[in-house]
Design a protein around this motif. Structure first.
Motif, PDB file in Angstrom:
ATOM      1  N   SER A   1       0.820  -1.208   0.000  1.00 27.16           N
ATOM      2  CA  SER A   1       0.000   0.000   0.000  1.00 27.16           C
ATOM      3  C   SER A   1       0.856   1.261   0.000  1.00 27.16           C
ATOM      4  O   SER A   1       0.588   2.207  -0.729  1.00 27.16           O
ATOM      5  CB  SER A   1      -0.924   0.012   1.221  1.00 27.16           C
ATOM      6  N   GLU A   2       1.898   1.272   0.826  1.00 23.19           N
ATOM      7  CA  GLU A   2       2.697   2.486   0.998  1.00 23.19           C
ATOM      8  C   GLU A   2       3.880   2.552   0.043  1.00 23.19           C
ATOM      9  O   GLU A   2       4.400   3.628  -0.234  1.00 23.19           O
ATOM     10  CB  GLU A   2       3.173   2.573   2.450  1.00 23.19           C
ATOM     11  N   LYS A   3       4.337   1.397  -0.428  1.00 22.49           N
ATOM     12  CA  LYS A   3       5.430   1.307  -1.401  1.00 22.49           C
ATOM     13  C   LYS A   3       6.676   2.106  -0.996  1.00 22.49           C
ATOM     14  O   LYS A   3       7.126   3.000  -1.736  1.00 22.49           O
ATOM     15  CB  LYS A   3       4.937   1.757  -2.778  1.00 22.49           C
ATOM     16  N   PRO A   4       7.273   1.800   0.142  1.00 23.37           N
ATOM     17  CA  PRO A   4       8.550   2.443   0.472  1.00 23.37           C
ATOM     18  C   PRO A   4       9.652   1.902  -0.449  1.00 23.37           C
ATOM     19  O   PRO A   4       9.434   0.957  -1.207  1.00 23.37           O
ATOM     20  CB  PRO A   4       8.780   2.009   1.925  1.00 23.37           C
ATOM     21  N   ASP A   5      10.820   2.490  -0.370  1.00 24.28           N
ATOM     22  CA  ASP A   5      11.935   2.010  -1.185  1.00 24.28           C
ATOM     23  C   ASP A   5      12.183   0.524  -0.929  1.00 24.28           C
ATOM     24  O   ASP A   5      12.211   0.066   0.223  1.00 24.28           O
ATOM     25  CB  ASP A   5      13.207   2.798  -0.866  1.00 24.28           C
ATOM     26  N   PHE A   6      12.366  -0.222  -2.012  1.00 22.15           N
ATOM     27  CA  PHE A   6      12.671  -1.657  -1.951  1.00 22.15           C
ATOM     28  C   PHE A   6      11.564  -2.470  -1.278  1.00 22.15           C
ATOM     29  O   PHE A   6      11.810  -3.529  -0.692  1.00 22.15           O
ATOM     30  CB  PHE A   6      14.008  -1.904  -1.222  1.00 22.15           C
ATOM     31  N   PHE A   7      10.322  -1.972  -1.370  1.00 19.88           N
ATOM     32  CA  PHE A   7       9.226  -2.662  -0.693  1.00 19.88           C
ATOM     33  C   PHE A   7       9.022  -4.074  -1.230  1.00 19.88           C
ATOM     34  O   PHE A   7       8.549  -4.956  -0.516  1.00 19.88           O
ATOM     35  CB  PHE A   7       7.926  -1.865  -0.819  1.00 19.88           C
ATOM     36  N   GLN A   8       9.384  -4.303  -2.512  1.00 18.53           N
ATOM     37  CA  GLN A   8       9.185  -5.636  -3.079  1.00 18.53           C
ATOM     38  C   GLN A   8       9.954  -6.694  -2.290  1.00 18.53           C
ATOM     39  O   GLN A   8       9.476  -7.817  -2.094  1.00 18.53           O
ATOM     40  CB  GLN A   8       9.616  -5.675  -4.545  1.00 18.53           C
ATOM     41  N   LEU A   9      11.155  -6.338  -1.826  1.00 24.43           N
ATOM     42  CA  LEU A   9      11.958  -7.303  -1.062  1.00 24.43           C
ATOM     43  C   LEU A   9      11.252  -7.700   0.225  1.00 24.43           C
ATOM     44  O   LEU A   9      11.284  -8.862   0.640  1.00 24.43           O
ATOM     45  CB  LEU A   9      13.335  -6.704  -0.747  1.00 24.43           C
ATOM     46  N   LEU A  10      10.610  -6.725   0.858  1.00 25.43           N
ATOM     47  CA  LEU A  10       9.881  -7.008   2.095  1.00 25.43           C
ATOM     48  C   LEU A  10       8.685  -7.912   1.810  1.00 25.43           C
ATOM     49  O   LEU A  10       8.424  -8.867   2.553  1.00 25.43           O
ATOM     50  CB  LEU A  10       9.418  -5.699   2.737  1.00 25.43           C
ATOM     51  N   VAL A  11       7.960  -7.610   0.710  1.00 27.12           N
ATOM     52  CA  VAL A  11       6.811  -8.438   0.346  1.00 27.12           C
ATOM     53  C   VAL A  11       7.256  -9.855   0.038  1.00 27.12           C
ATOM     54  O   VAL A  11       6.657 -10.833   0.503  1.00 27.12           O
ATOM     55  CB  VAL A  11       6.067  -7.832  -0.862  1.00 27.12           C
ATOM     56  N   TYR A  12       8.342 -10.006  -0.761  1.00 29.19           N
ATOM     57  CA  TYR A  12       8.848 -11.344  -1.073  1.00 29.19           C
ATOM     58  C   TYR A  12       9.099 -12.127   0.213  1.00 29.19           C
ATOM     59  O   TYR A  12       8.652 -13.257   0.387  1.00 29.19           O
ATOM     60  CB  TYR A  12      10.178 -11.273  -1.824  1.00 29.19           C
ATOM     61  N   GLY A  13       9.857 -11.497   1.118  1.00 32.27           N
ATOM     62  CA  GLY A  13      10.255 -12.191   2.337  1.00 32.27           C
ATOM     63  C   GLY A  13       9.071 -12.643   3.166  1.00 32.27           C
ATOM     64  O   GLY A  13       9.038 -13.781   3.658  1.00 32.27           O
ATOM     65  N   LYS A  14       8.093 -11.768   3.329  1.00 33.12           N
ATOM     66  CA  LYS A  14       6.942 -12.106   4.160  1.00 33.12           C
ATOM     67  C   LYS A  14       6.071 -13.187   3.522  1.00 33.12           C
ATOM     68  O   LYS A  14       5.513 -14.046   4.211  1.00 33.12           O
ATOM     69  CB  LYS A  14       6.113 -10.861   4.456  1.00 33.12           C
ATOM     70  N   MET A  15       5.936 -13.162   2.191  1.00 38.50           N
ATOM     71  CA  MET A  15       5.153 -14.200   1.533  1.00 38.50           C
ATOM     72  C   MET A  15       5.862 -15.556   1.594  1.00 38.50           C
ATOM     73  O   MET A  15       5.241 -16.592   1.783  1.00 38.50           O
ATOM     74  CB  MET A  15       4.860 -13.805   0.095  1.00 38.50           C
ATOM     75  N   TYR A  16       7.188 -15.549   1.455  1.00 37.33           N
ATOM     76  CA  TYR A  16       7.926 -16.803   1.617  1.00 37.33           C
ATOM     77  C   TYR A  16       7.735 -17.354   3.029  1.00 37.33           C
ATOM     78  O   TYR A  16       7.548 -18.551   3.236  1.00 37.33           O
ATOM     79  CB  TYR A  16       9.417 -16.587   1.340  1.00 37.33           C
TER      80      TYR A  16
END
Length: 280
Positions: A139-154
């Motif tokens: 939702s907020e899309k901070p810098d490098f947010f994709q890495l955080l999303v990847y990690g949490k989904m894994y």
């Protein structure tokens, strides 16, 4: 975007192609190619699949495997947060991190169709933290947010498999059927705006029209026409909620070439006309 999501907050170009949003209150059978995590923020629903019915109450988490036909029966104006994860993005790096056996099981239907994680179970808080963190990042899309999303989904998938909420099953015949169904539904998803026919889909996928009909009935508890119609109508509902496009344009973008037919089908499906649905 998953066809049953409205008010989506994000559609990131991630390994999973994660989409976050809120589940609308529609007592209709649903199916999608993505895996889905749902969190009951308030209220209570009944989750129905071909394997039976499960009661979900406030704070419960549920998981739906790809291509699982299900229905959420709303009992008390439930508020549900959902995240859908698409594993078939050709640009994804998912395969570098998830074992092939897990990817194949999820995509081909060789795993548990759904799971419920109650708030009293130890993995619950860990999975909920993954869901809420991923949604906030999307939702907020901070810098490098994709890495955080990847990690949490894994992490979330690790909890599902490690705690045996989801199991891989050895069913070669089932795998073949789901691969055939995937081929059919992929073609439909790419061409549903056109005037699709059962014969056209059968010819394009190399599967007999009779077997296509059988796959929808056995694996998704619906018909070819019902699947295409649901796909078009849910697409229209999403556009009504998320755009200001004229209704006649939305009808065309959803695969309806006749406005009267669209209005009639929409009201039959949702209980409201398109204009009333948008206003509500």
């Amino acid at each position: 975007m998953s066809i049953e999501l409205l008010n989506a907050t994000s559609a990131s170009n991630s390994a999973f192609r994660v989409v976050c949003g809120t589940m609308p209150h529609i007592d209709k059978s649903l199916s999608h190619h993505e895996a889905l995590f749902g969190h009951i923020k308030s209220g209570m629903v009944t989750l129905e699949t071909a394997d039976g019915a499960t009661q979900l109450k406030q704070d419960d988490i549920y998981f739906i495997s790809p291509n699982t036909r299900y229905k959420l029966i709303n009992k008390s104006e439930a508020d549900i947060d959902v995240i859908t994860i698409n594993f078939t993005n050709p640009a994804a790096v998912t395969q570098d991190y998830l074992p092939q056996s897990i990817i194949r099981a999820l995509i081909n239907g060789n795993c548990t169709g759904y799971a419920k994680i109650s708030s009293t179970e130890p993995p619950h808080n860990r999975i909920l933290h993954c869901i809420t963190t991923a949604k906030k990042a999307e939702s907020e899309k901070p810098d490098f947010f994709q890495l955080l999303v990847y990690g949490k989904m894994y992490e979330a998938f690790y909890e599902l498999f490690a705690n045996k909420y989801v199991r891989i099953v050895d069913a070669e015949s089932k795998s073949k059927k789901y691969r055939a169904l995937q081929r059919v539904t992929n073609y439909i998803d790419e061409h549903y705006i056109d005037g699709l026919s059962l014969d056209e889909v059968a010819s394009a996928t190399g599967i007999s029209r009779y077997y296509v009909s059988h796959l929808f009935k056995e694996l998704m508890d619906t018909t070819f026409v019902g699947y295409v119609n649901d796909l078009r109508l849910n697409r229209a509902a999403m556009l009504l909620m998320t755009s200001d496009s004229p209704i006649i344009e939305i009808a065309a973008l959803s695969g309806f070439n006749n406005l009267s037919n669209f209005n009639r089908a929409f009201k039959l499906h949702f209980g409201k006309t398109p204009s009333a649905y948008r206003k509500s």
